[in-house]
Design an enzyme around this catalytic site. Structure first.
Site, short mmCIF file in Angstrom:
data_model
loop_
_atom_site.label_atom_id
_atom_site.label_comp_id
_atom_site.label_asym_id
_atom_site.label_seq_id
_atom_site.Cartn_x
_atom_site.Cartn_y
_atom_site.Cartn_z
N SER A 441 0.81 -1.21 0.00
CA SER A 441 0.00 0.00 0.00
C SER A 441 0.86 1.27 0.00
O SER A 441 1.61 1.51 -0.94
CB SER A 441 -0.96 -0.04 1.20
N LYS A 466 -0.60 -4.05 -3.54
CA LYS A 466 -1.91 -3.45 -3.26
C LYS A 466 -1.95 -2.07 -3.92
O LYS A 466 -1.43 -1.10 -3.38
CB LYS A 466 -2.17 -3.33 -1.76
#
Length: 539
Positions: A441, A466
């Protein structure tokens, strides 16, 4: 919001005025003729004059057929001892006639019959006109009037959640469904008599999106999420996700990272391990946020986990504790050399992207610089992300200029985050970044920005992958929504979702994850994990 990663009016116009018309007398009697003088009158008023003004009402519409056709409001008024005259509707016409009454009986009767016929004709059209206006007004009322049933407080909360998704969700096809039709069907068919039923209706709505990262948070869970991004959490110190499935991973939930020094880390749980059960409940079909709720709990309570680590399956009992999310640890590492001129490397371990992260990184850099460091190592291993803005701010610390990340939606690039150097702190020293499959992320945003701008060399293994960004929205009752609002691309326009970022070089195996062990690998040429300075910062 926090980013993770009337009526229609109808009017009748008067008919257009005619400028002249000729009326003829009957052919059987030579009579004086006069040209009618056009005068504009109200459509519902007729005046008869014969020397003495006598207002009379006129409400019939008639036709007179002669050499020319005339349409006007007609009401003939006769004076037997003087001239026959009339003024009707839009016209005033006079005849200088002194006939006997019997000679004009038939003519008058024809006029009256014609008037009656036209009265019927106009009445029909008038009724049609009134019905048409009423229909228009009825349609307008139907459009503007709210539904016959009143919206309850629970309905309004559901609509608040629906509107949040409608405005913010990245996929404007809403997983191939009509989002407006879903709203109407839900308001009609879903029970929303209590707050619990409304929460169930909202969760059911979100489930149709088939997006595990877009979810509903009850007030206590929303508060817990907020506290997690602000610096502390009570649990076992695990970040979890779904297995990629690319390598035949077993069913369950994947350990992305274990917080250094936390209960899970002390028990030996590693990135890549799979959680099979939590307190005896299988995780095979369990959502990651349901699992996160089960892992959290009162300080001092315990949770039972079944973990698959490689081929081994083991059962662990972990005691929950307040896990400090101090995001940064730093260490000065001295490389082998002669005296005070030996190279010094500043090691910075960034564990998460909470609200303290960018400030803590700046402090660590300044502290290490005071010890005359020559280069930096930024360790992002097992950092599962956090607040998207913090990832951007930390990239600005290291970059003098350049694009940091592209934010994209279904139509392409929506926004660009870049830096002009106004926030730079360390743009000149050599920089190495350590990553692994627990790097996810916001960590991947930072790593991608540093790699694509050629500011750092990446070491380790491919990152988690991600590539979606969530924002958190608070609803009016204290609950909230985490919504996937965008995907991102690195400065080189690489979509890393489910792919990750490939490092420039692998790390020796095994390679320690703590600051002390890292420094040892740099200082001891005989160790299996040894990296010299040239290897560490070369491309």
């Amino acid at each position: 919001m926090e980013a993770l990663g009337g009526f229609a009016a109808a009017s009748l116009s008067p008919p257009p005025p005619h400028y002249s018309t000729i009326l003829q007398t009957p052919p059987w009697k030579s009579l004086p003729q006069r040209i009618g003088q056009p005068r504009l009158w109200s459509p519902l008023l007729c005046i008869s004059k014969n020397g003495i003004d006598r207002p009379r009402s006129c409400n019939l519409v008639g036709n007179y057929e002669g050499n020319s056709k005339v349409n006007f409001l007609l009401q003939p008024m006769a004076r037997l001892n003087k001239s026959f005259s009339f003024r009707c509707g839009l016209f005033s016409v006079s005849y200088g006639l002194r006939p006997k009454l019997r000679k004009y009986t038939a003519s008058l009767q024809k006029e009256l019959n014609c008037s009656e016929k036209f009265k019927h004709h106009v009445s029909v059209h008038f009724v049609r006109l009134v019905v048409g206006v009423m229909l228009v007004m009825s349609v307008s009322v139907g459009v503007s009037r709210p539904p016959s049933w009143a919206l309850t407080e629970e309905n309004l909360l559901f609509l608040e959640a629906w509107r949040t998704i409608d405005r913010a969700y990245v996929d404007k096809t809403f997983n191939g469904q009509s989002w407006f039709r879903y709203r109407e069907n839900a308001l009609r068919n879903e029970p929303m008599n209590t707050r619990e039923e409304t929460y169930i209706a909202i969760k059911k709505m979100l489930a149709t999106l088939d997006d595990p990262f877009t979810r509903f948070l009850e007030p206590d869970k929303f508060k817990s999420l907020r506290s997690g991004t602000q610096g502390a959490l009570t649990g076992v110190g695990l970040s979890i996700g779904y297995p990629t499935g690319f390598d035949g991973s077993p069913a369950g939930l994947l350990v992305i990272s274990a917080s250094p020094g936390g209960p899970a880390s002390r028990a030996g749980i590693l990135s890549g391990d799979v959680i099979l059960t939590i307190d005896g409940t299988s995780t095979e079909t369990m959502g990651i946020y349901d699992a996160a709720e089960r892992l959290q709990g009162p300080e001092g309570s315990s949770v039972e986990l079944t973990i698959r680590s490689g081929p081994e399956v083991k059962s662990l009992s972990l005691m929950r504790e307040r896990v400090s999310l101090n995001p940064v640890k730093s260490r000065l590492c001295k490389m082998p050399g002669l005296g005070k001129d030996s190279p010094k490397i500043g090691y910075i371990k960034l564990a998460s992207f909470n609200q303290n992260a960018s400030g803590a990184v700046k402090e660590a850099i300044e502290s290490l610089r005071s010890n005359d460091v020559n280069a930096f190592v930024l360790d992002l291993r097992d950092n599962s992300g956090g607040l998207f803005p913090e990832g951007v701010e930390i990239a600005k610390i290291w970059l003098e200029k350049g694009v940091i990340v592209y934010i994209c939606d279904g139509r392409g690039i929506r926004d660009i985050y870049d830096t002009d150097g106004s926030s730079v702190v360390a743009a000149s020293e050599p920089l190495a970044v350590l990553v692994n499959k627990g790097t996810a992320s916001a960590s991947e945003i930072l790593a991608g920005a540093l790699k694509d701008n050629k500011r750092a060399v990446l070491f380790g293994e491919p990152t988690f992958g991600k590539g979606k960004i969530q924002s958190v929205f608070e609803l009016s009752d204290g609950s909230g929504l985490a919504v996937t609002v965008a995907r991102y691309e690195t400065p080189a326009h690489i979509d890393i979702d489910k792919v990750g970022i490939a490092p420039d070089h692998p790390l020796p195996t095994p390679f320690p994850k703590d600051a002390e062990g890292f420094c040892g690998c740099l200082m001891d040429p005989t160790s299996a994990c040894y990296l010299n300075r040239v290897q560490l910062f070369s491309r």
